[in-house]
Scaffold this motif. Structure first.
Motif, PDB file in Angstrom:
ATOM      1  N   UNK A 199     -23.974   5.600 -62.246  1.00 42.00           N
ATOM      2  CA  UNK A 199     -22.565   5.219 -62.115  1.00 42.00           C
ATOM      3  C   UNK A 199     -22.127   5.298 -60.654  1.00 42.00           C
ATOM      4  N   UNK A 200     -22.550   6.343 -59.941  1.00 40.99           N
ATOM      5  CA  UNK A 200     -22.164   6.497 -58.535  1.00 40.99           C
ATOM      6  C   UNK A 200     -22.747   5.388 -57.662  1.00 40.99           C
ATOM      7  N   UNK A 201     -23.984   4.998 -57.922  1.00 39.88           N
ATOM      8  CA  UNK A 201     -24.581   3.901 -57.162  1.00 39.88           C
ATOM      9  C   UNK A 201     -23.738   2.638 -57.335  1.00 39.88           C
ATOM     10  N   UNK A 202     -23.376   2.346 -58.561  1.00 39.72           N
ATOM     11  CA  UNK A 202     -22.580   1.151 -58.843  1.00 39.72           C
ATOM     12  C   UNK A 202     -21.221   1.212 -58.155  1.00 39.72           C
ATOM     13  N   UNK A 203     -20.552   2.357 -58.257  1.00 41.20           N
ATOM     14  CA  UNK A 203     -19.219   2.492 -57.670  1.00 41.20           C
ATOM     15  C   UNK A 203     -19.266   2.528 -56.146  1.00 41.20           C
ATOM     16  N   UNK A 204     -20.283   3.186 -55.589  1.00 42.74           N
ATOM     17  CA  UNK A 204     -20.410   3.273 -54.136  1.00 42.74           C
ATOM     18  C   UNK A 204     -20.633   1.878 -53.538  1.00 42.74           C
ATOM     19  N   UNK A 205     -21.430   1.070 -54.195  1.00 40.65           N
ATOM     20  CA  UNK A 205     -21.654  -0.290 -53.720  1.00 40.65           C
ATOM     21  C   UNK A 205     -20.373  -1.111 -53.795  1.00 40.65           C
ATOM     22  N   UNK A 211     -15.378   6.128 -51.560  1.00 36.46           N
ATOM     23  CA  UNK A 211     -16.131   7.235 -52.145  1.00 36.46           C
ATOM     24  C   UNK A 211     -16.760   8.059 -51.024  1.00 36.46           C
ATOM     25  N   UNK A 212     -16.307   9.304 -50.890  1.00 38.74           N
ATOM     26  CA  UNK A 212     -16.781  10.169 -49.812  1.00 38.74           C
ATOM     27  C   UNK A 212     -18.154  10.764 -50.110  1.00 38.74           C
ATOM     28  N   UNK A 213     -18.519  10.890 -51.364  1.00 36.03           N
ATOM     29  CA  UNK A 213     -19.830  11.397 -51.740  1.00 36.03           C
ATOM     30  C   UNK A 213     -20.908  10.566 -51.053  1.00 36.03           C
ATOM     31  N   UNK A 214     -21.819  11.226 -50.364  1.00 35.74           N
ATOM     32  CA  UNK A 214     -22.779  10.509 -49.520  1.00 35.74           C
ATOM     33  C   UNK A 214     -23.918   9.901 -50.338  1.00 35.74           C
ATOM     34  N   UNK A 215     -24.592   8.919 -49.738  1.00 35.47           N
ATOM     35  CA  UNK A 215     -25.767   8.332 -50.368  1.00 35.47           C
ATOM     36  C   UNK A 215     -26.867   9.378 -50.529  1.00 35.47           C
ATOM     37  N   UNK A 216     -26.980  10.291 -49.580  1.00 37.42           N
ATOM     38  CA  UNK A 216     -28.019  11.320 -49.664  1.00 37.42           C
ATOM     39  C   UNK A 216     -27.789  12.224 -50.875  1.00 37.42           C
TER      40      UNK A 216
END
Length: 316
Positions: A199-205, A211-216
């Motif tokens: 879900x985070x990958x989809x929303x971050x893209x 979204x402040x949560x980092x890719x790392x």
């Protein structure tokens, strides 16, 4: 008093040439809270507040250390009548400074004054805090200062992330999404890591810097990682909780010793060894995020996302 940028350089050099030091400090200025979040253990451990002068002494100790980013939190920090004085004092000690609050008392607080001294403010909004109504109040705060919504995700909340991100985006805020962690004396509400990752990958893209949560951190949800002690927690009595809230050794007290002395103590060395050998990968945000700084590429990417995201979302 050392400039905060110089302190960041000091942290970098010490951590990469010797053992890791904290660049990020979370100071629980009180254990008191007006809420009872199920995933939190702070309110379950009553502790008397320190007087203002002792809070100032701890802040002075931190200013003499490598801690460059300082979060004032709790409990609920706005329950302290002297919170504005604490914010002003910490500001004058040259940190990248913010406060983490559940936001339910902000309508009674001098937020305009807070904005003069804080670099930004985190408002914790999620089902656990039972304050989802605050999403609709965000615009009145983003007009005054840089705001990040801090959202803890439990195993029941993953389907609700999209509308939260959308609300933050519409209000001109950023959102930091973190996983609930199984701490002592709390129920196990941790979400499925793979589901949260996807879900985070989809929303971050889709939402990018909102979204402040980092890719790392997102990658660490599905890949192995090793925690390092680039962050430190200071309890409301001045104790250093080290190396994290899960291992939770109390290795010294900033009212009695400086942070460098504490971190060089035998007990602190043993605590770091336990962390380095820990296989829990519990996703405790404070360390699962900052531990990625050991990789220079991740550190550079985080700084770029962090600084660029605030400039883009909240120009002032």
């Amino acid at each position: 008093m050392m400039n905060r940028n110089l302190r960041a350089i000091k942290w970098f050099l010490k951590s990469y040439l010797d053992f890791e030091r904290p660049v990020y400090g979370t100071f629980k200025v009180t254990h008191r809270c007006n809420l009872r979040c199920p995933f939190c253990d702070v309110w379950r451990m009553p502790m008397k507040d320190l007087p203002t002068k002792d809070i100032f002494r701890i802040i002075d100790r931190l200013a003499d250390s490598t801690v460059t980013v300082l979060s004032l939190e709790g409990g609920e920090p706005t329950l302290r009548k002297d919170i504005l004085d604490i914010i002003k004092y910490a500001h004058d000690r040259s940190f990248y400074l913010f406060m983490t609050t559940n936001g339910t008392l902000l309508n009674k607080m001098p937020v305009e004054e807070f904005a003069k001294y804080l670099d930004f403010m985190h408002i914790s909004i999620d089902e656990g805090h039972n304050n989802l109504y605050l999403f609709d109040e965000l615009p009145k705060y983003t007009k005054l200062m840089k705001i990040t919504v801090q959202t803890v995700v439990t195993k029941n909340d993953i389907p609700n992330l999209r509308w939260k991100v959308q609300k933050a985006y519409e209000a001109g805020a950023r959102i930091l999404i973190m996983s609930a962690v199984y701490l002592p004396n709390t129920p196990n509400l941790s979400p499925d890591k793979k589901k949260l990752h996807d879900v985070l990958v989809e929303l971050k893209k889709e939402y990018g810097s909102t979204i402040e949560t980092s890719w790392a951190f997102i990658d660490a949800l599905v890949n192995h990682y090793q925690c390092r002690s680039f962050s430190v927690t200071i309890d409301s009595n001045g104790d250093i909780i080290y190396p994290c809230a899960v291992i939770a050794h109390r290795v010294g007290n900033l009212l009695h010793e400086d942070l460098e002395t504490i971190l060089n103590s035998e007990e602190a060395v043993k605590a770091r060894e336990i962390m380095h050998n820990c296989k829990r990968e519990c996703m405790l945000y404070l360390h699962a995020e900052t531990s990625q700084f050991h990789n220079i590429r991740n550190l550079a990417r985080f700084v770029g996302e962090f600084v660029g995201g605030y400039i883009k979302r909240n120009p002032r």
